[in-house]
Design an enzyme around this catalytic site. Structure first.
Site, PDB file in Angstrom:
ATOM      1  N   LYS A 162       0.793 -25.204   8.654  1.00  0.00           N
ATOM      2  CA  LYS A 162       2.248 -24.984   8.756  1.00  0.00           C
ATOM      3  C   LYS A 162       2.945 -26.307   9.015  1.00  0.00           C
ATOM      4  O   LYS A 162       2.413 -27.168   9.698  1.00  0.00           O
ATOM      5  CB  LYS A 162       2.551 -24.067   9.950  1.00  0.00           C
ATOM      6  N   LYS A 220      -2.984 -25.314  11.368  1.00  0.00           N
ATOM      7  CA  LYS A 220      -2.644 -23.955  10.915  1.00  0.00           C
ATOM      8  C   LYS A 220      -2.098 -23.941   9.492  1.00  0.00           C
ATOM      9  O   LYS A 220      -1.781 -22.903   8.934  1.00  0.00           O
ATOM     10  CB  LYS A 220      -1.586 -23.352  11.865  1.00  0.00           C
TER      11      LYS A 220
HETATM   12  N1  C2G Z   1       6.829 -12.241  14.667  1.00  0.00           N
HETATM   13  C1  C2G Z   1       7.317 -10.937  14.678  1.00  0.00           C
HETATM   14  N2  C2G Z   1       8.142 -10.526  13.696  1.00  0.00           N
HETATM   15  C2  C2G Z   1       8.510 -11.374  12.702  1.00  0.00           C
HETATM   16  C3  C2G Z   1       8.032 -12.706  12.692  1.00  0.00           C
HETATM   17  C4  C2G Z   1       7.177 -13.117  13.692  1.00  0.00           C
HETATM   18  O1  C2G Z   1       6.988 -10.143  15.591  1.00  0.00           O
HETATM   19  N3  C2G Z   1       9.337 -10.909  11.736  1.00  0.00           N
HETATM   20  C5  C2G Z   1       5.910 -12.648  15.743  1.00  0.00           C
HETATM   21  C6  C2G Z   1       4.549 -13.076  15.217  1.00  0.00           C
HETATM   22  O2  C2G Z   1       3.724 -11.936  14.975  1.00  0.00           O
HETATM   23  C7  C2G Z   1       4.029 -13.932  16.368  1.00  0.00           C
HETATM   24  C8  C2G Z   1       5.320 -14.568  16.933  1.00  0.00           C
HETATM   25  O3  C2G Z   1       6.426 -13.791  16.406  1.00  0.00           O
HETATM   26  O4  C2G Z   1       3.434 -13.104  17.376  1.00  0.00           O
HETATM   27  C9  C2G Z   1       5.495 -16.018  16.516  1.00  0.00           C
HETATM   28  O5  C2G Z   1       5.454 -16.075  15.101  1.00  0.00           O
HETATM   29  P1  C2G Z   1       4.963 -17.469  14.417  1.00  0.00           P
HETATM   30  O6  C2G Z   1       5.732 -18.584  15.005  1.00  0.00           O
HETATM   31  O7  C2G Z   1       4.926 -17.253  12.951  1.00  0.00           O
HETATM   32  O8  C2G Z   1       3.478 -17.536  14.992  1.00  0.00           O
HETATM   33  P2  C2G Z   1       2.148 -17.940  14.189  1.00  0.00           P
HETATM   34  O9  C2G Z   1       2.393 -19.116  13.334  1.00  0.00           O
HETATM   35  O10 C2G Z   1       1.603 -16.696  13.612  1.00  0.00           O
HETATM   36  O11 C2G Z   1       1.216 -18.518  15.391  1.00  0.00           O
HETATM   37  O12 C2G Z   1      -2.676 -18.917  18.034  1.00  0.00           O
HETATM   38  C10 C2G Z   1      -1.704 -18.036  17.500  1.00  0.00           C
HETATM   39  C11 C2G Z   1      -0.791 -18.748  16.540  1.00  0.00           C
HETATM   40  O13 C2G Z   1      -0.236 -19.902  17.139  1.00  0.00           O
HETATM   41  C12 C2G Z   1       0.295 -17.778  16.091  1.00  0.00           C
END
Ligand code: C2G
Length: 131
Positions: free
Chosen positions: A46, A44
């Protein structure tokens, strides 16, 4: 029993993560979180501060979370949904539309992200002493 699933890295756990998990759980009776492994985070683009084991421990400590499974690939979602008989797939709306293909397996819901908080923002603010 209505089963909900969501996926993510959940690094440096913050208000946005918790509010997403709270709202996801409110959509059913059981919430599974597919937690991105350190290896999948590389895919990803990350790099998590906390290890998979620590991020898993933290998530399992949250009252809204019933189960944490590893997320190893983009493609596993349909199999997780089938195997676990998931009814609702939930993601923050930064993913709006990206997983609509899963609609043939279960209900898809994108929830509004929480404003002004993100793991990236936390890292940046700490780096420049903005707090
Ligand atoms: N999120 C949120 N508000 C934020 C930050 C994050 O609602 N201010 C939500 C994201 O939209 C996501 C969840 O929290 O639904 C987890 O965020 P991340 O850990 O950044 O997830 P991400 O890296 O986008 O991974 O297959 C899907 C991926 O693994 C998603």
């Amino acid at each position: 029993m209505i089963k909900v699933i969501t996926y993510g890295t959940f690094d440096l756990l913050h208000l946005g993560h918790i509010r997403l998990l709270e709202r996801a759980k409110a959509l059913g009776d059981h919430l599974t979180v597919g937690l991105s492994t350190d290896e999948f985070n590389e895919v990803k683009g990350k790099k998590a501060y906390h290890s998979y084991e620590d991020r898993k421990y933290l998530l399992e400590s949250i009252k809204y979370v019933d189960e944490v499974i590893p997320e190893n690939s983009w493609e596993q979602k349909q199999f997780d949904i089938d195997l676990k008989k998931i009814n609702v797939f939930v993601m923050g709306d930064d993913w709006e539309g990206k997983f609509d293909d899963l609609a043939k397996y279960c209900k898809i819901i994108y929830l509004p992200r929480t404003e002004d908080v993100s793991t990236t923002k936390i890292k940046e603010d700490l780096k420049y002493g903005i707090y």
